[in-house]
Design a protein around this motif. Structure first.
Motif, short mmCIF file in Angstrom:
data_model
loop_
_atom_site.label_atom_id
_atom_site.label_comp_id
_atom_site.label_asym_id
_atom_site.label_seq_id
_atom_site.Cartn_x
_atom_site.Cartn_y
_atom_site.Cartn_z
N TRP A 141 38.46 24.19 38.71
CA TRP A 141 37.19 24.63 38.90
C TRP A 141 36.81 25.72 38.37
CZ3 TRP A 141 41.61 25.71 41.65
CH2 TRP A 141 41.84 27.03 42.01
N VAL A 143 34.10 29.56 37.47
CA VAL A 143 33.68 30.54 37.84
C VAL A 143 34.79 31.63 38.26
CG1 VAL A 143 31.30 29.84 38.49
CG2 VAL A 143 33.03 29.98 40.32
N TYR A 161 35.44 31.34 45.32
CA TYR A 161 33.85 31.50 45.10
C TYR A 161 33.10 31.34 46.21
CZ TYR A 161 34.12 26.15 44.77
OH TYR A 161 34.15 24.95 44.99
N PHE A 193 27.67 32.49 43.48
CA PHE A 193 28.92 32.93 42.94
C PHE A 193 29.34 32.74 41.62
CE2 PHE A 193 29.30 28.51 42.25
CZ PHE A 193 28.66 27.70 43.17
N HIS A 300 37.22 23.85 31.88
CA HIS A 300 36.36 23.71 33.51
C HIS A 300 36.49 22.24 33.45
CE1 HIS A 300 31.97 23.50 35.23
NE2 HIS A 300 33.08 23.48 36.10
N ASP A 301 37.01 22.06 34.62
CA ASP A 301 37.02 20.62 35.22
C ASP A 301 35.95 19.56 34.92
OD1 ASP A 301 37.28 21.01 38.74
OD2 ASP A 301 35.52 21.38 37.19
N THR A 302 34.70 20.07 35.02
CA THR A 302 33.67 19.19 34.88
C THR A 302 33.57 18.83 33.39
OG1 THR A 302 32.67 20.46 36.72
CG2 THR A 302 31.09 19.21 35.29
N TRP A 324 32.27 19.08 44.50
CA TRP A 324 31.04 19.23 43.85
C TRP A 324 30.34 17.86 43.44
CZ3 TRP A 324 27.69 23.57 44.37
CH2 TRP A 324 28.33 24.58 44.87
N LEU A 326 28.18 16.93 39.89
CA LEU A 326 27.48 17.79 38.76
C LEU A 326 26.97 16.53 38.04
CD1 LEU A 326 28.76 20.63 39.38
CD2 LEU A 326 30.79 19.01 39.36
N ASN A 360 24.46 21.57 39.73
CA ASN A 360 25.29 21.39 40.43
C ASN A 360 24.61 20.87 41.90
OD1 ASN A 360 26.84 23.26 38.89
ND2 ASN A 360 27.82 23.79 40.81
C1 LIG Z 1 31.86 26.50 41.50
C2 LIG Z 1 32.30 25.00 41.04
O1 LIG Z 1 33.70 25.19 40.86
C3 LIG Z 1 31.76 24.68 39.71
O2 LIG Z 1 30.41 24.91 39.90
C4 LIG Z 1 31.79 23.27 39.46
O3 LIG Z 1 31.36 22.80 38.31
C5 LIG Z 1 33.12 22.90 39.48
O4 LIG Z 1 33.79 23.56 38.80
C6 LIG Z 1 33.53 21.77 40.23
O5 LIG Z 1 35.02 21.65 40.07
#
Ligand SMILES: C[C@H](O)[C@H](O)[C@@H](O)C(=O)CO
Length: 553
Positions: A141, A143, A161, A193, A300-302, A324, A326, A360
């Motif tokens: 994930w 941030v 977060y 966050f 970033h996994d996304t 989440w 996305l 998001n």
């Molecule tokens: C905060 C979330 O992790 C992030 O915005 C989102 O993109 C993500 O990483 C989902 O795994």
């Protein structure tokens, strides 16, 4: 145009030509940016060209060594062994583990040492399966981060977060710096966050962590450092901080200065597919394995999930569906415009120089927390049972805006849903089935809303929606999403992030030419389920009610 547009010369320039060229630095990149005129980035693979296939006695014939992908989500993690044979990918999950945050007093932390323990466990399990991975990489994930102090020590467990130490910080920071300045320099959506507000919160609190910190490492950067002893900041994740400037192609010293954080904490940003060291000697000894090479991927996994979207069409819409949701599209250059800021879209870094123009959406977190609330009250139901109950409940009765701030933090979601419905003059869903139906239908309707915004912002028209990630195992959500958007949903693969992780390793090693060949191989290796839209009139009427109730303009 956001007030006081800052050009690449970094100066707030009032002398702007009609078409947005800075008359101070004459730099017209912004104009290109503003009007998306940037030449298409090269998709060609960046890896070496010869194959590393070797004779494999166990499998017979010539096989590439398997490689290992770690995909760490907000609720669970997995280690997947991947094999590429005759342009087909096979995967084997060697380790799956929980990722339970730890609350200490008012603080909420990630159990980073536990996660590293599980990463080591994954390597041991691969070894026990008779495999010595040819390489490995980690995605997670976004941030969140750890701070490294003198002597390379981690200064405390990273904050989660959803920790409340950022409450009010985004408001204070944007009031002081203006949203236009922050968005103009980062192209990133405003979420409370975001890393910039987590660091600003530490600054406001005069945290001793900051005083001792020497390096900033995001979660995959940190775990990779634990594995190799090398520190690198990877691009796709760095962009999620709202401190990375895509126009300058690096950390934004001005924004860091604005929040009082020294730039010296931030290392050179490396692209996905960069060799990033090997397992450190102590680890080789501890686990009895070789110095496996470690790569950066779209950490970033996304970013990895989008890399694995099995699209053949250039302009495609995707929805990465897990804790989440996305949703967005892939662009060659960040869309940093007034409209993008107004609609609060983000431009997160992708593979091959691309960007992910997305938004998001709160996602299945609301359902996860609802289930946790019921479990604490003694009602233990699995997701399949919850979905079955929802299917039996009356359709399209009550809706929520999943992105209302009241749903961000952990807590009693059923009570909040009831409050939201009362607040909007709706009869609150009562039974578990009705509540779960309200959550899933509201998500599907929000997906339609964001898909329309994505088309408006990108100027593209999408024939359907690619859904990837663990959430697609919820067939009801996939079908209702198709009904809501009135277009087909193409669902698959489930392990999107892990497959994107593997694909970028193979591209970096020259085994796959580029991301488009990877997408083709993934499409031919893993099933895609088609969901055709149904009940159009019902969902059209519901969408009108949803827009009115949620006041989404
Ligand atoms: C905060 C979330 O992790 C992030 O915005 C989102 O993109 C993500 O990483 C989902 O795994």
């Amino acid at each position: 145009m956001p007030a006081a547009a800052n050009f690449a010369c970094g100066q707030a320039s009032q002398r702007i030509s009609a078409c947005g060229v800075c008359l101070r630095c004459g730099n017209s990149r912004r104009r290109e940016l503003r009007f998306g005129l940037h030449p298409r980035p090269s998709w060609r693979g960046w890896g070496p060209k010869r194959s590393r296939a070797a004779k494999d006695e166990r499998l017979g014939g010539f096989h590439l060594p398997s490689i290992l992908a770690y995909d760490l989500g907000a609720s669970s993690g997995r280690a997947l062994l991947g094999r590429l044979t005759d342009r087909r990918i096979e995967v084997e999950e060697v380790h799956r583990f929980g990722n339970d945050p730890v609350a200490v007093g008012d603080r909420l932390h990630w159990d980073i040492l536990r996660l590293f323990h599980d990463i080591k466990h994954g390597l041991l399990k691969a070894k026990l399966a008779g495999e010595t991975p040819g390489s490995l990489a980690i995605d997670s994930w976004a941030v969140d981060f750890g701070l490294i102090g003198r002597g390379g020590e981690l200064l405390g467990n990273p904050y989660h977060y959803r920790d409340r130490h950022t409450d009010g910080v985004m408001e204070r920071t944007t009031a002081r710096l203006t949203p236009g300045r922050i968005f103009g320099r980062s192209g990133i959506q405003f979420l409370p966050f975001n890393t910039i507000y987590q660091l600003a919160a530490l600054k406001e609190a005069d945290s001793p962590l900051l005083a001792q910190a020497e390096r900033f490492l995001m979660i995959p950067d940190l775990l990779r450092y634990f594995l190799t002893g090398e520190m690198h900041n990877e691009f796709s994740n760095a962009t999620t901080t709202q401190l990375y400037n895509p126009l300058l192609g690096g950390w934004d010293a001005e924004l860091l200065g604005d929040i009082g954080i020294p730039s010296s904490l931030f290392g050179t940003v490396v692209q996905p597919g960069t060799p990033a060291g090997r397992l450190r000697p102590s680890l080789k000894e501890e686990l009895g394995i070789g110095a496996i090479p470690v790569y950066t991927v779209a950490e970033h996994d996304t970013g990895s999930a989008v890399a694995a979207v099995p699209a053949l069409e250039r302009d495609f819409a995707y929805l990465s569906c897990g804790t989440w949701s996305l949703m967005g599209t892939e662009v060659d250059w960040p869309v940093i415009t007034d409209l993008a800021q107004e609609l609060n879209f983000t431009n997160e870094g992708g593979v091959g120089g691309t960007y992910r123009l997305l938004k998001n959406i709160m996602g299945l977190w609301i359902l996860q927390e609802t289930r946790r609330t019921w479990e604490k009250a003694g009602l233990t139901l699995g997701f399949p049972e919850l979905v079955a109950l929802a299917e039996q409940a009356p359709p399209l009765r009550a809706f929520i805006d999943p992105d209302d701030a009241m749903f961000l933090h952990a807590g009693d979601m059923p009570a909040r849903i009831a409050r939201y419905c009362e607040r909007t003059g709706q009869r609150a869903p009562g039974t578990p089935g009705e509540i779960v139906r309200c959550i899933l239908e509201s998500l599907a309707l929000k997906y339609r809303y964001v898909l329309e915004l994505t088309e408006r912002l990108s100027g593209k028209r999408f024939g359907g929606l690619h859904m990837v990630g663990g959430g697609i195992q919820n067939a009801l959500l996939c079908q209702w999403s198709a009904n809501a958007i009135g277009k087909p949903v193409w669902a698959g693969p489930v392990e999107g992030s892990a497959l994107g992780n593997l694909a970028v390793q193979w591209i970096a090693q020259g085994e796959i030419a580029d991301i488009w060949e990877a997408r083709k191989i993934i499409r031919e290796s893993f099933p895609v389920t088609n969901y055709e839209p149904r009940d159009g009139a019902q969902w059209e009427e519901a969408y009108g009610r949803f827009r009115a109730l949620t006041r989404l303009s």
